[in-house]
Motif scaffolding. Structure first.
Motif, short mmCIF file in Angstrom:
data_model
loop_
_atom_site.label_atom_id
_atom_site.label_comp_id
_atom_site.label_asym_id
_atom_site.label_seq_id
_atom_site.Cartn_x
_atom_site.Cartn_y
_atom_site.Cartn_z
N LEU A 163 1.13 0.76 10.54
CA LEU A 163 1.92 1.66 9.72
C LEU A 163 0.95 2.23 8.51
N THR A 164 0.08 1.35 8.05
CA THR A 164 -0.72 1.65 6.81
C THR A 164 -1.89 2.55 7.55
N MET A 165 -1.91 2.77 8.66
CA MET A 165 -3.07 3.63 9.27
C MET A 165 -2.60 4.72 9.99
N ALA A 166 -1.08 4.80 10.32
CA ALA A 166 -0.49 5.76 11.10
C ALA A 166 -0.97 7.38 10.75
N LEU A 167 -1.11 7.65 9.62
CA LEU A 167 -1.31 8.87 9.42
C LEU A 167 -2.78 9.40 9.96
N ASN B 129 10.88 0.50 10.27
CA ASN B 129 9.86 0.58 9.16
C ASN B 129 9.07 2.06 9.45
N VAL B 130 9.05 2.30 10.78
CA VAL B 130 8.77 3.62 10.99
C VAL B 130 9.58 4.88 10.32
N GLU B 131 10.84 4.35 10.56
CA GLU B 131 12.03 5.61 9.85
C GLU B 131 11.80 5.39 8.18
N LEU B 132 11.72 4.24 7.93
CA LEU B 132 11.70 4.12 6.64
C LEU B 132 10.61 4.84 5.80
N LEU C 162 1.03 -1.40 0.03
CA LEU C 162 -0.09 -0.04 0.12
C LEU C 162 0.94 1.31 -0.20
N GLY C 163 1.95 1.24 -0.73
CA GLY C 163 2.61 2.44 -0.96
C GLY C 163 3.67 2.65 0.04
N LEU C 164 3.84 1.64 1.23
CA LEU C 164 4.74 1.77 2.15
C LEU C 164 5.90 0.86 1.98
N GLU D 285 0.11 -9.62 -2.44
CA GLU D 285 -0.91 -8.93 -3.29
C GLU D 285 -2.35 -9.12 -2.38
N ALA D 286 -2.65 -10.50 -2.01
CA ALA D 286 -3.78 -10.32 -1.09
C ALA D 286 -3.83 -9.80 0.24
N THR D 287 -2.42 -9.53 0.51
CA THR D 287 -2.46 -8.75 2.05
C THR D 287 -2.66 -7.37 1.81
N GLU D 288 -2.40 -6.66 0.62
CA GLU D 288 -2.92 -5.60 0.35
C GLU D 288 -4.38 -5.25 0.43
#
Ligand SMILES: C[S@@+](CC[C@H](N)C(=O)[O-])C[C@H]1O[C@@H](n2cnc3c(N)ncnc32)[C@H](O)[C@@H]1O
Length: 721
Positions: free
Chosen positions: A576-580, A601-604, A443-445, A460-463
């Motif tokens: 992280l996919t929802m952190a924003l 991964n946070v830093e990344l 998802l772009g991360l 793919e299915a994880t996305e």
């Protein structure tokens, strides 16, 4: 209203694998593995990450099959007898009694699993074995005539024991049912491979339905006997509780939603069960495999899958490319590993004799083009020079091609002399070359993955899965709800007909415990949510009179935004996919390397300047209370995403979630729905001393197929209260 029993008290048997609440943590339970793919981290592990103990027949095709197997021959000084036509209900104790009765001496061991129609006896000498066969053959036992024979003999031909047996046995066993070894493997690791994908999805949905029926049945047991819950009308939410309420009255009050809920769908389930979302990739989808080392039916060394089961006396290694779900890059690497093993002067590890060097390999292959191999070996009795030479040989084999398509971008070695046939978290790892980690995008991360960290195997299915989880976390809904509250508080008559931006002076919102900054932030959030998106200049600014304070929405008492508890977070992917979109993310996972990855991964992905992402490297049952205590205010909006291993979480985790009033939504991601039923029930059971706090209700359930051709299916259930 007496004699009320909780479901688990009434009949443990029908829910033996879901009753986490009554029997204590799943860590104490022995759970038979019911999956075909042996290599997902948490497959085969309990909630504490330890290996589940396998009872009866080992996992077909898995490493465990080889590990727990008995020799089919006189291996290790044992001479074996196979007894066929055995009553499947007979157990080894009874068989040993029979031996005693028939004066069969020196039986070393007897092996008989509940469903087997055969058994094995082990003797130290050929003489004892011959005597046993003579006495058992033709003997009537439990209305059946026994057939006793020598268990399959091995022509070792210079091979290691188990693999030699495998070679011969597969050939022999293949004759039994006409299947080729490759078909046997396919049946083992991708048991649905013969049916169309459409039918696979139907079958999976039906399994999910069964789990939801179990869930419903378990809930109905809280009702008083003969209570007509199907037709009962739920009391209004604000109905007063008269006098003291016993447990049955409480169940009636808190669970009567079940009747209308079941009435609202034709399957009579506690909530709507949606159709299975198919996997975007149906074949070759696995980004991770564990390859066993052994011999194929031609007696050649090979890296692939362990085929067959001990019960059939069948064990061999089948090349990886025959499995429908292995990625092409994974199959290529397995081929390269095979070549390496054939060139290596060091022997393959024999799980029976516990000798030999090369054990197995973990292979990760990712869309980023980064591929990892972890080569595991047994150092016992091998000097340091030989080990250094083995490392050099590995490097020389893989490194030159590391930059080519499908090349191994990082190679590691794991030293392991234990009996666990997987990649133990605590066994030492050496990086032979490369960074020792691989990266994947979701998802772009971007996510870093360490060798032992959990990462979903079907990218793919994880996305699709994570998008669904994000959608059901309803973060936008909370924002909208909050701004609705703000708008509703605007006096009638002053409400403009067009969309408005509610600019609320801080003073109007201040109430106990709320500082002005918070209030401003809430107002700003409400304003943003209410602002027209297509026609910005039409926004009118509405002033709210300071004399008419807006009644505080409970959620408005805390700084705006939601707290996301990402329980069993792995490398932090879901959070992280929802952190924003949230004000805080708290992730917990018991695998330390996974949490190290999560922090990285946070830093990344842009860092965490506000310090709103916090991780715990611990068991969730150990830290959940501390998390709630430290991070959750009574008026916070908290959403829990719970993505545990197959066996679910220890019931204390559910107790804590329930007791925390701020948790209004739980998104449960179950990788084995039938084993998650215990957790579902604990979320929804009536309030008790043990389970304080209002019960949740399931709103909807969404199956997603992350594992085509296998029987596994992910089930996401949304609970609210
Ligand atoms: C199904 S995976 C989900 C991981 C992550 N949510 C994802 O989608 O990648 C389950 C995770 O639970 C972790 N786990 C298992 N038992 C645990 C426990 N008792 N406490 C905390 N984490 C646990 C495992 O290490 C694994 O990362």
């Amino acid at each position: 209203m007496t004699n009320f029993k909780r479901p688990w008290e009434e009949d443990g048997s029908s829910f033996s694998n879901v009753d986490l609440s009554q029997t204590g943590p799943a860590e104490t339970k022995k759970v038979k593995l019911d999956v075909e793919i042996p290599d997902t981290e948490m497959e085969g592990k309990d909630v504490n990450g330890r290996m589940e103990e396998v009872q009866g027949e080992p996992e077909p095709g898995s490493e465990t099959a080889g590990a727990s197997s008995l020799s089919t021959t006189g291996e290790n000084g044992r001479f074996r007898v196979r007894i066929d036509n055995m009553n499947s209900y007979a157990n080894s104790k009874e068989i040993l009694k029979l031996c005693k009765k028939l004066e069969i001496n020196n039986v070393e061991n007897c092996k008989k699993a509940p469903k087997w129609e055969y058994a094995f006896l082990m003797f130290k000498t050929e003489e004892d074995r011959t005597d046993a066969i003579k006495k058992l053959n033709g003997q009537e036992y439990k209305k059946k005539i026994l057939e006793a024979t020598h268990a399959n003999e091995v022509q070792r031909a210079g091979m290691q024991g188990m693999q030699g047996r495998a070679q011969r046995d597969v050939a022999a066993d293949g004759k039994d049912d006409g299947r080729t070894p490759a078909e046997r493997l396919a049946d083992q690791i991708t048991p649905l491979w013969k049916i169309s994908y459409e039918d696979q999805l139907k079958k999976k949905r039906n399994e999910m339905r069964k789990a939801m029926v179990q869930f419903r049945e378990a809930l109905t047991r809280y009702f008083p006997k003969r209570f007509d819950w199907k037709n009962a009308t739920p009391p209004p939410a604000d109905a007063p509780i008269l006098g003291t309420e016993d447990s049955e009255a409480k169940a009636v009050r808190q669970l009567t939603w079940l009747g209308p809920a079941c009435g609202s769908n034709k399957e009579k389930l506690p909530c709507e069960l949606l159709e299975v979302i198919p996997s975007p990739a149906v074949d070759n989808y696995r980004n991770k495999c564990e390859f066993t080392f052994g011999w194929n039916t031609a007696g050649e060394k090979v890296a692939g899958f362990l085929c067959g089961s001990f019960k059939d006396g069948v064990m061999t290694i089948i090349e990886a490319n025959v499995a429908k779900n292995v990625s092409p890059a994974g199959a290529e690497i397995a081929k390269s590993l095979t070549q390496f093993l054939r060139d290596s002067p060091l022997e393959i590890y024999d799980r029976i004799a516990k000798t030999g060097f090369w054990r197995m390999a973990l292979v990760r292959t990712h869309r980023t083009g980064e591929n990892m191999v972890v080569m595991q070996y047994n150092p016992t009795g091998v000097d340091t020079e030989t080990i250094a030479a083995a490392h050099d040989a590995l490097r020389a084999h893989f490194e030159p091609k590391k930059d080519e398509a499908g090349g191994v971008t990082t190679l590691l070695a794991q030293v392991h002399d234990g009996s666990f046939n997987g990649l133990p978290e605590d066994a030492p790892l050496h990086i032979i070359y490369g960074p020792g980690v691989v990266y994947e995008t979701l998802l772009g991360l971007r996510f870093r993955i360490s060798p032992t960290a959990f990462f979903q195997v079907n990218t793919e299915a994880t996305e699709v899965l994570y998008s669904k989880v994000r959608e059901w976390c309803a973060l936008d809904e909370v924002t909208a709800e909050r701004s609705q509250k703000l708008l509703k508080a605007i006096p009638e008559g002053r409400m403009p007909t067009k969309s408005v931006t509610a600019a609320v002076p801080a003073t109007t919102l201040v109430s106990e415990g709320v500082d002005a900054a918070t209030v401003d932030a809430v107002a700003a959030e409400g304003a943003a949510a209410a602002a027209p998106t297509d026609d910005g200049d039409k926004a009118a600014v509405v002033e709210v009179l300071p004399t008419e304070p807006i009644p505080p929405h409970p959620k408005d008492l805390s700084p705006p935004g939601t707290i996301l508890l990402d329980l069993c977070c792995g490398t932090g992917t879901i959070g992280l996919t929802m952190a924003l979109h949230v004000k805080k993310v708290i992730g917990v996972d018991m695998i330390k390397l996974a949490i190290t990855d999560a922090k990285h991964n946070v830093e990344l992905n842009g860092g965490d300047p506000e310090g709103k992402i916090i991780y715990y490297a611990d068991k969730v049952e150990k830290v959940i209370r501390e998390i709630v205590h430290e991070h959750v205010g009574v008026n916070d909006d908290v959403v829990v995403v719970l993505d545990p291993p197959r066996s679910g979480v220890y019931y204390d985790v559910i107790r804590t979630i329930r007791a925390c009033e701020a948790v209004k939504r739980v998104i449960y991601v179950a990788c084995a729905a039938n084993q998650a039923v215990g957790n579902f029930v604990d979320l929804c059971r009536p309030t008790s001393n043990k389970f304080k706090g209002d019960p949740f209700k399931p709103l909807r359930a969404q199956p997603l197929d992350l594992f085509p051709h296998t029987e596994h299916c992910e089930l996401v259930v949304e609970f609210r209260r």
